[in-house]
Enzyme design. Structure first.
Site, mmCIF file in Angstrom:
data_model
loop_
_atom_site.group_PDB
_atom_site.id
_atom_site.type_symbol
_atom_site.label_atom_id
_atom_site.label_comp_id
_atom_site.label_asym_id
_atom_site.label_seq_id
_atom_site.Cartn_x
_atom_site.Cartn_y
_atom_site.Cartn_z
ATOM 1 N N ASP A 135 47.476 61.340 51.482
ATOM 2 C CA ASP A 135 47.764 60.336 52.497
ATOM 3 C C ASP A 135 48.448 59.098 51.904
ATOM 4 O OD1 ASP A 135 47.781 59.376 55.142
ATOM 5 O OD2 ASP A 135 45.746 60.077 55.506
ATOM 6 N N ASP A 147 50.085 59.789 63.588
ATOM 7 C CA ASP A 147 49.091 60.768 64.028
ATOM 8 C C ASP A 147 49.325 61.202 65.469
ATOM 9 O OD1 ASP A 147 47.969 60.483 61.571
ATOM 10 O OD2 ASP A 147 46.185 59.418 62.244
#
Length: 437
Positions: free
Chosen positions: A153, A217
């Site tokens: 990430d 997202d």
């Protein structure tokens, strides 16, 4: 909404086509999109070893493993909040009391591969230890634990005065560490870059990893899906074997759960699959419905995603509601096609809130030969729907619904059709006379 110039778009597509194929990270794993499960969307931080093992068992008993889903991936929140005195990252000692090595052994014994999560900054997005400045140490730890896959990430980035590099450099550090550890243990990692596309990751991701996130997202709202499809419609040439755009997880949650309708869930899965995105399920499998399970196990759609001969994505050949090359988050391109080992794939996406009849000329797709007719296979009804000559029409496509077709060459079109060309205004005799309609 904005308009991208055709010439600029074509230059970008050519650059994607040439650079991605040449620089793909071919280290023997992830030639095809990864199929599996990820814990984040369904559980976020509410995970433990029992849940992970139960998920793997459900994937097996529900037939998902037999359908090709082979990864069980743990996302954020799995570690202790602090490293050990020696500097190692370790699993939560309560929630994963048996240890990740034990858990991996249990899941591997079921025939699955496993994935873990870390971050290119000081901390993960949920505040657990990141891997910046500990890349080699953590890569070795993940290998010792038995993992096969790493999602990496992009939170808690160190100061510029510390990194002296951009995102490419921070991801390069872990890519190099995984390669070094993989060589020593004889097992290469699948490396998933969760970078969100902020620095045009689709231009460089293939050099470092096997997939790269192109957007933020996903949510369970239709508008989230259309925005992701729209953005990726301009990046399709970045996807090929060993490297692909990652459109985020498959959130097949529909009516009754405050999310997608059934037709929207089909559109979600189809677009992700045919655009060759990784397919990582983000649904609570213990509560999954037969309808959603049927979507996830559609073997004809999965066969396109996992095509061993053609690694490229479907791409728009006409935008539909908007002029071609128009970027519109709520009404992306509607008419798509791509190659498959057994024919030409078509995807028709109804972005309207009402049923729509959708028609196209076969030769609008660059993969269709003029003067030929094509048998039509519907990849959702699993029926053979006759032969298409020059045109195809899908009647009453549901609101936010999708049509997925596989067209196969069925020989010369019937003789005597008028005009002599399917695109009548381009039809010219050898003497220069226009013979169109």
């Amino acid at each position: 909404m904005f308009l991208i110039s055709l010439s600029a778009a074509l230059i970008c597509l050519i650059a994607f086509t040439t650079s991605n194929t040449a620089n793909a990270l071919n280290n023997g794993v992830a030639k095809l999109p990864v199929l599996g499960y990820n814990t984040w969307n369904a559980y976020q931080c509410n995970i433990d070893e029992g849940l992970i093992l139960q998920t793997a068992q459900l994937m097996k008993s529900l037939g998902l493993q037999a359908s090709g889903y082979e990864f069980v991936n743990i996302d954020d929140c799995w570690a202790e909040k602090n490293r050990t005195a020696a500097g190692d990252i370790i699993e939560d000692q309560v929630r994963f009391k048996s240890g990740m090595k034990w858990l991996n052994q249990q899941i591997h014994a079921l025939g699955f591969k496993t994935g873990i999560y870390s971050d290119s900054g000081w901390f993960t997005c949920a505040g657990y230890p990141g891997s910046y400045s500990n890349e080699l140490r953590d890569a070795q730890t993940f290998a010792d634990m038995g993992f096969d896959y790493l999602k990496y990430d992009n939170c808690a980035i160190p100061y510029d005065s510390i990194t002296r590099e951009g995102e490419v450099g921070r991801y390069q550090r872990m890519s190099d560490a995984l390669a070094q550890v993989g060589k020593s243990v004889g097992r290469n990692f699948v490396f998933s870059l969760c970078e969100w596309g902020w620095t045009q990751v689709w231009m460089w991701g293939a050099q470092l990893g096997h997939s790269w996130r192109t957007t933020g997202d996903i949510s369970t709202q239709w508008e989230s899906l259309t925005a992701i499809i729209n953005f990726n419609s301009f990046l399709t040439q970045a996807t090929n074997f060993y490297g692909r755009n990652d459109m985020d997880m498959v959130r097949n949650i529909f009516s009754g759960n405050g999310g997608l309708t059934f037709e929207e869930a089909k559109s979600h899965f189809t677009a992700w699959a045919l655009m060759k995105s990784p397919l990582l399920i983000g649904t609570n499998l213990s509560a999954i419905t037969p309808e959603i399970l049927g979507i996830l196990k559609n073997q004809e759609i999965l066969a396109i995603n996992q095509d061993p001969v053609i690694g490229t994505s479907v791409s728009p050949f006409r935008w539909g509601i908007n002029a071609d090359w128009t970027s519109n988050d709520t009404h992306p391109a509607q008419f798509w096609s791509g190659q498959a080992q057994s024919g030409t794939v078509f995807m028709l996406l109804n972005t309207l809130d009402v049923p729509s009849t959708m028609s196209f000329n076969l030769t609008e797709s660059p993969f269709i030969r003029a003067g030929r007719q094509y048998s039509v296979r519907d990849l959702w009804t699993h029926t053979d729907n006759g032969t298409a000559v020059r045109n195809f029409t899908a009647e009453n496509v549901p609101p936010h619904g999708i049509v997925a077709l596989l067209l196969k060459d069925a020989g010369d079109e019937p003789a005597g059709l008028y005009p002599a060309c399917s695109v009548w205004f381009q039809c010219t005799d050898k003497n220069g006379t226009n013979v169109g309609g």
